[in-house]
Design a protein around this motif. Structure first.
Motif, PDB file in Angstrom:
ATOM      1  N   MET A  56       0.188   8.572  -7.215  1.00  0.00           N
ATOM      2  CA  MET A  56      -1.270   8.538  -7.228  1.00  0.00           C
ATOM      3  C   MET A  56      -1.806   9.124  -5.929  1.00  0.00           C
ATOM      4  O   MET A  56      -2.917   8.853  -5.517  1.00  0.00           O
ATOM      5  CB  MET A  56      -1.753   7.103  -7.389  1.00  0.00           C
ATOM      6  CG  MET A  56      -1.367   6.529  -8.724  1.00  0.00           C
ATOM      7  SD  MET A  56      -2.171   4.951  -9.007  1.00  0.00           S
ATOM      8  CE  MET A  56      -3.879   5.456  -9.215  1.00  0.00           C
ATOM      9  N   MET A 107       2.227   1.770  -3.374  1.00  0.00           N
ATOM     10  CA  MET A 107       1.209   2.251  -4.308  1.00  0.00           C
ATOM     11  C   MET A 107       0.930   3.731  -4.080  1.00  0.00           C
ATOM     12  O   MET A 107       0.737   4.490  -5.021  1.00  0.00           O
ATOM     13  CB  MET A 107      -0.062   1.426  -4.175  1.00  0.00           C
ATOM     14  CG  MET A 107       0.124   0.007  -4.696  1.00  0.00           C
ATOM     15  SD  MET A 107      -1.250  -1.083  -4.328  1.00  0.00           S
ATOM     16  CE  MET A 107      -2.290  -0.793  -5.737  1.00  0.00           C
ATOM     17  N   LEU A 108       0.916   4.126  -2.813  1.00  0.00           N
ATOM     18  CA  LEU A 108       0.676   5.540  -2.490  1.00  0.00           C
ATOM     19  C   LEU A 108       1.805   6.417  -3.002  1.00  0.00           C
ATOM     20  O   LEU A 108       1.608   7.583  -3.317  1.00  0.00           O
ATOM     21  CB  LEU A 108       0.524   5.717  -0.979  1.00  0.00           C
ATOM     22  CG  LEU A 108      -0.819   5.277  -0.425  1.00  0.00           C
ATOM     23  CD1 LEU A 108      -0.742   5.087   1.080  1.00  0.00           C
ATOM     24  CD2 LEU A 108      -1.899   6.278  -0.783  1.00  0.00           C
ATOM     25  N   ARG A 112       0.837  -1.199   0.000  1.00  0.00           N
ATOM     26  CA  ARG A 112       0.000   0.000   0.000  1.00  0.00           C
ATOM     27  C   ARG A 112       0.870   1.247   0.000  1.00  0.00           C
ATOM     28  O   ARG A 112       0.595   2.213  -0.700  1.00  0.00           O
ATOM     29  CB  ARG A 112      -0.924  -0.007   1.223  1.00  0.00           C
ATOM     30  CG  ARG A 112      -1.947  -1.124   1.191  1.00  0.00           C
ATOM     31  CD  ARG A 112      -3.049  -0.887   2.199  1.00  0.00           C
ATOM     32  NE  ARG A 112      -2.607  -0.844   3.569  1.00  0.00           N
ATOM     33  CZ  ARG A 112      -2.758  -1.848   4.436  1.00  0.00           C
ATOM     34  NH1 ARG A 112      -3.308  -2.981   4.049  1.00  0.00           N
ATOM     35  NH2 ARG A 112      -2.346  -1.714   5.674  1.00  0.00           N
ATOM     36  N   LYS A 113       1.936   1.201   0.808  1.00  0.00           N
ATOM     37  CA  LYS A 113       2.861   2.350   0.863  1.00  0.00           C
ATOM     38  C   LYS A 113       3.445   2.601  -0.523  1.00  0.00           C
ATOM     39  O   LYS A 113       3.508   3.728  -0.987  1.00  0.00           O
ATOM     40  CB  LYS A 113       3.992   2.074   1.856  1.00  0.00           C
ATOM     41  CG  LYS A 113       3.588   2.350   3.278  1.00  0.00           C
ATOM     42  CD  LYS A 113       4.827   2.572   4.160  1.00  0.00           C
ATOM     43  CE  LYS A 113       4.449   2.590   5.626  1.00  0.00           C
ATOM     44  NZ  LYS A 113       4.627   1.300   6.313  1.00  0.00           N
TER      45      LYS A 113
END
Lengths: 158, 134
Positions: free
Chosen positions: A139, A134-135, A131-132
């Motif tokens: 985005m 991807m953040l 998640r990190k």
């Protein structure tokens, strides 16, 4: 007034529900045909999908590449596992950031609902590390929405 | 972070958010970085008062300030929310925009179709296939 309903199932899954004012056939095609996919599956404003491959058959490959037009970008690869047109798509996908994220198995269903379609998409929730990453891909546009939410949450605290 | 620390940090966050001026400052910063002067503009309060609000927000970890000559521009702190919340909001933001575009795409397809209304479902399907671009 968002029609999108997003819920988590335990620590491992995210379920997205959304209704569309078109029959399942049309919504299914929009999820499978590259010429249609690249018109809507773009994420934040300003991003485009220069590469959109979806082989459209079980065992077929998926490859979507996004670009923000300023040198930023990432891509997703996947494989189609099961197809039941126009009601069900099962596929596996991973983001390349550029290290591939763990495989995400996604089940998308389309059920006729009056003149429209109720879509349900169930996918795995990436682990904290992913998640990190991807953040961090640029985005982070979600931040504005985050703070709007923070403001709502804080409403009862004032 | 221990649960005690987490609770204290949450208390500070909520205390910081309890004030409507501070919430409006955050909403403004959600649109991008701003100087103290820019933040003070829409409010009928003194700059020292605004600076006080900014300090509370910074101590709660909600915003960060950087030094730029004599200016101290503020922006939202990237870690103010749990990364799970951030991820889910990012996902929600991206999907919301995507599906609005899909609504438009589907509506434009329906427009083309209504020219040949009152068909049975199978006929519609055949028709649409025939009308597809190559």
């Amino acid at each position: 007034m968002s029609k999108l309903v997003l819920t988590t199932e335990g620590d491992t899954h995210v379920v997205v529900r959304r209704r569309f004012e078109a029959p399942p056939e049309a919504v299914y095609r929009a999820h499978m045909e590259p010429a249609l996919i690249r018109q809507w599956c773009l994420g934040p404003e300003g991003w485009t999908m220069p590469v959109c491959i979806n082989e459209g058959k079980p065992g077929g490959k998926i490859r979507y590449e996004w670009s923000n037009g300023q040198g930023g970008g990432f891509f997703l690869t996947g494989e189609i596992l099961e197809l039941e047109p126009p009601h069900r798509i099962v596929h596996v996908e991973r983001m390349h950031l550029p290290e591939p994220t763990p495989d995400n198995r996604v089940v998308t269903t389309f059920v006729a609902d009056g003149t429209g379609t109720q879509m349900t998409m169930r996918m795995s929730l990436p682990d904290a590390e992913t998640r990190k990453a991807m953040l961090a891909t640029g985005m982070a546009h979600g931040m504005e929405a985050s703070y709007a939410r923070l403001e709502r949450v804080s409403g009862w605290a004032s | 972070m221990s649960s005690m620390q987490a609770a204290q940090s949450l208390d500070r966050t909520f205390a910081a958010l309890a004030d409507p001026t501070r919430r409006r400052i955050l909403a403004r910063l959600a649109r991008g970085e701003a100087t103290v002067n820019q933040l003070a503009e829409p409010f009928q309060i003194s700059q020292p008062a605004i600076s006080r609000h900014i300090r509370v927000l910074a101590e709660a970890g909600l915003i960060v300030q950087r030094v730029d000559g004599t200016r101290r521009p503020c922006r939202l702190a990237p870690d103010a929310l749990s990364e799970l919340d951030q991820y889910l909001e990012m996902l929600r933001g991206a999907l919301t925009r995507n599906y609005q575009r899909l609504d438009e795409l589907l509506a434009s397809q329906t427009e083309t179709k209504t020219e040949t209304k009152t068909e049975t479902k199978t006929e519609t399907k055949t028709k649409r296939r025939r009308r597809d671009p190559p």
